[in-house]
Write a protein that holds these residues in place. Structure first.
Motif, mmCIF file in Angstrom:
data_model
loop_
_atom_site.group_PDB
_atom_site.id
_atom_site.type_symbol
_atom_site.label_atom_id
_atom_site.label_comp_id
_atom_site.label_asym_id
_atom_site.label_seq_id
_atom_site.Cartn_x
_atom_site.Cartn_y
_atom_site.Cartn_z
ATOM 1 N N UNK A 177 40.331 28.596 38.930
ATOM 2 C CA UNK A 177 39.823 27.407 39.618
ATOM 3 C C UNK A 177 40.938 26.575 40.249
ATOM 4 N N UNK A 178 42.087 26.521 39.576
ATOM 5 C CA UNK A 178 43.191 25.751 40.149
ATOM 6 C C UNK A 178 43.724 26.389 41.426
ATOM 7 N N UNK A 199 41.293 25.728 44.163
ATOM 8 C CA UNK A 199 41.364 24.314 44.571
ATOM 9 C C UNK A 199 42.556 24.081 45.498
ATOM 10 N N UNK A 200 43.698 24.605 45.116
ATOM 11 C CA UNK A 200 44.911 24.414 45.921
ATOM 12 C C UNK A 200 44.751 25.074 47.295
ATOM 13 N N UNK A 208 42.355 23.160 49.547
ATOM 14 C CA UNK A 208 42.979 21.951 50.100
ATOM 15 C C UNK A 208 43.849 22.301 51.301
ATOM 16 N N UNK A 210 41.781 23.307 54.350
ATOM 17 C CA UNK A 210 41.110 22.173 54.984
ATOM 18 C C UNK A 210 42.087 21.380 55.839
ATOM 19 N N UNK A 211 43.317 21.238 55.331
ATOM 20 C CA UNK A 211 44.325 20.513 56.117
ATOM 21 C C UNK A 211 44.682 21.290 57.379
ATOM 22 N N UNK A 258 41.946 20.676 59.848
ATOM 23 C CA UNK A 258 42.021 19.352 60.472
ATOM 24 C C UNK A 258 43.106 19.318 61.542
ATOM 25 N N UNK A 259 44.285 19.894 61.204
ATOM 26 C CA UNK A 259 45.399 19.893 62.156
ATOM 27 C C UNK A 259 45.033 20.660 63.416
ATOM 28 N N UNK A 286 42.025 21.293 64.598
ATOM 29 C CA UNK A 286 40.987 20.600 65.345
ATOM 30 C C UNK A 286 41.610 19.477 66.160
ATOM 31 N N UNK A 287 42.645 18.842 65.611
ATOM 32 C CA UNK A 287 43.245 17.711 66.291
ATOM 33 C C UNK A 287 44.171 18.143 67.422
ATOM 34 N N UNK A 288 44.917 19.227 67.225
ATOM 35 C CA UNK A 288 45.930 19.552 68.225
ATOM 36 C C UNK A 288 45.751 20.882 68.943
ATOM 37 N N UNK A 328 42.465 22.139 69.953
ATOM 38 C CA UNK A 328 41.005 22.092 69.932
ATOM 39 C C UNK A 328 40.355 23.302 70.606
ATOM 40 N N UNK A 386 37.804 25.946 68.836
ATOM 41 C CA UNK A 386 36.427 26.253 69.230
ATOM 42 C C UNK A 386 36.129 27.741 69.055
#
Lengths: 201, 214
Positions: free
Chosen positions: B72-73, B76-77, B80, B83-84, B87-88, B90-92, B94, B98
């Motif tokens: 599980x650890x 989890x790592x 995380x 997901x980061x 996000x990165x 999607x932001x830079x 894009x 898509x």
């Protein structure tokens, strides 16, 4: 107590797992806060680019993303205004009658009910056959430009195979048939709500 | 930390224990995304980055993590980090997001990453673990690129199309037309083409291995 002994304790394991969850969520919130604005800008840019493709620039002087109206509490219509009067509208249409999954398009219509432009935003049609509905692959999607409910009767709003005026692709009839159908529905939608949309303050 | 690469780890990741061709791990993203070189490169870089980060973090924490709750650890790592990365991207990046968007969260379930965490990072010091992540990621990217290049040439007759999604405006004319007036081969672009292509590449590696032996 040594780390080796500690590692087998239930309390240690529970706290460690909980601690990592906390740390993970903190990290993710930080990442979210840092990228939220940039991502929102990207999404807005993307939408704006799609809108610009279906409504030519000379039709409006307002910010399309700001001037919107929600019809039937589901369809968001972007209003293109010049000197405060609605000149054209754009909205999304979705059809499920494609070959695989939903086909989402955006359609721009002027105040007389004439199509200014339409583009397929997302689809999962067969690459090489059905994907000619994309503007990048073929200019088929441009064949809608200038048409309206008054210059073509209902029977003509079909692919040629079904007796209409729009081309199908060799090897793929279902996809263009679905797109023609959804554009036709978009025009019907505009006709029904025309007064409501054009008199919008 | 000295930036010196252990040749054995590198060779292991790229060839001997290539996660795609030898371990046959992570096939879902491999087969789904490898229809063009640029898509392959995008997913390859995202996977490599995730692998280096997850191997490094897990290796640093390896003495703290009890055996009973290691899985599980690890998950989890890894989740995380992915997901980061999402996000990165999607932001830079894009436009690329898509295309690859739905496959990025799938990196979490890519068994290559959990596999390396379990097999290597949890048993080795950080300076070795990040190298393993780098080598395995590079090997996975190479597999994606080979398969992507093969499918793109056979399927569309072109190479490096849509490079501008990743490298910006200057890459618009990177596209190489390999076959002129090529009518395209649909099979290569569709999922069965990916399976056939992968089979051929594995066969090629086996032939090469035989050659090296003799």
């Amino acid at each position: 107590m040594k780390l080796e002994q500690l590692r087998t304790k239930l309390t240690y394991q529970t706290l460690l797992l909980g601690g990592f969850c906390l740390l993970g969520s903190a990290l993710l919130s930080f990442g979210d806060v840092k990228t939220k604005d940039v991502i929102a800008t990207r999404l807005a840019e993307d939408l704006k680019a799609s809108l610009q493709q279906v409504i030519p620039a000379q039709y409006y002087d307002n910010d399309l993303l700001q001037d919107t109206v929600l019809i039937n509490s589901e369809t968001l219509v972007y209003l293109a205004k010049k000197d405060g009067k609605v000149n054209a509208v754009a909205f999304m249409v979705t059809t499920n009658s494609g070959y695989s999954g939903a086909i989402q398009s955006i359609i721009g219509i002027d105040k007389e009910g004439k199509i200014l432009g339409t583009r397929v935003i997302s689809h999962a049609e067969t690459p090489g056959l059905g994907d000619k509905i994309e503007e990048a692959k073929s200019d088929w999607i441009l064949s809608f430009n200038g048409h309206s409910l008054s210059d073509l009767v209902e029977a003509q709003w079909k692919v040629k195979k079904d007796g209409g005026v729009f081309d199908q692709f060799s090897g793929a009839t279902i996809t263009p048939r679905a797109v023609v159908g959804s554009v036709y529905q978009g025009l019907q939608f505009f006709k029904q709500h025309r007064d409501e949309l054009l008199t919008n303050p | 930390m000295k930036l010196k690469l252990d040749p054995q780890i590198l060779k292991n990741g790229l060839y001997d224990n290539n996660q795609a061709f030898v371990a046959l791990l992570g096939l879902c993203p491999l087969l789904a995304v490898s229809n063009t070189v640029i898509n392959s490169l995008g997913l390859g870089i995202a996977t490599t980055f995730t692998l280096i980060a997850s191997n490094l973090i897990i290796s640093v924490l390896r003495n703290l993590i009890p055996n009973e709750i290691r899985l599980p650890l690890f998950v989890l790592i890894i989740a995380c980090i992915v997901t980061i990365v999402e996000l990165l991207m999607k932001a830079w990046f894009y436009e690329l997001y898509k295309i690859l968007g739905i496959f990025i969260p799938l990196i979490v379930t890519n068994c290559v990453i959990l596999g390396r965490a379990e097999m290597f990072a949890s048993k080795n010091p950080p300076e070795k673990a990040w190298q393993d992540g780098f080598a395995m990621g590079l090997g996975f990217t190479a597999a994606l690129l080979l398969l992507g290049g093969m499918r793109e040439i056979l399927g569309t007759g072109m190479l490096f199309s849509h490079a501008d999604l990743m490298f910006g405006e200057m890459a618009k004319n990177w596209q190489i037309t390999v076959f002129k007036n090529y009518s395209g081969m649909l099979l290569a672009i569709l999922p069965p083409g990916a399976f056939i292509g992968l089979g051929l590449l594995i066969a090629l590696q086996n032939v090469l291995n035989e050659k090296f032996k003799s």
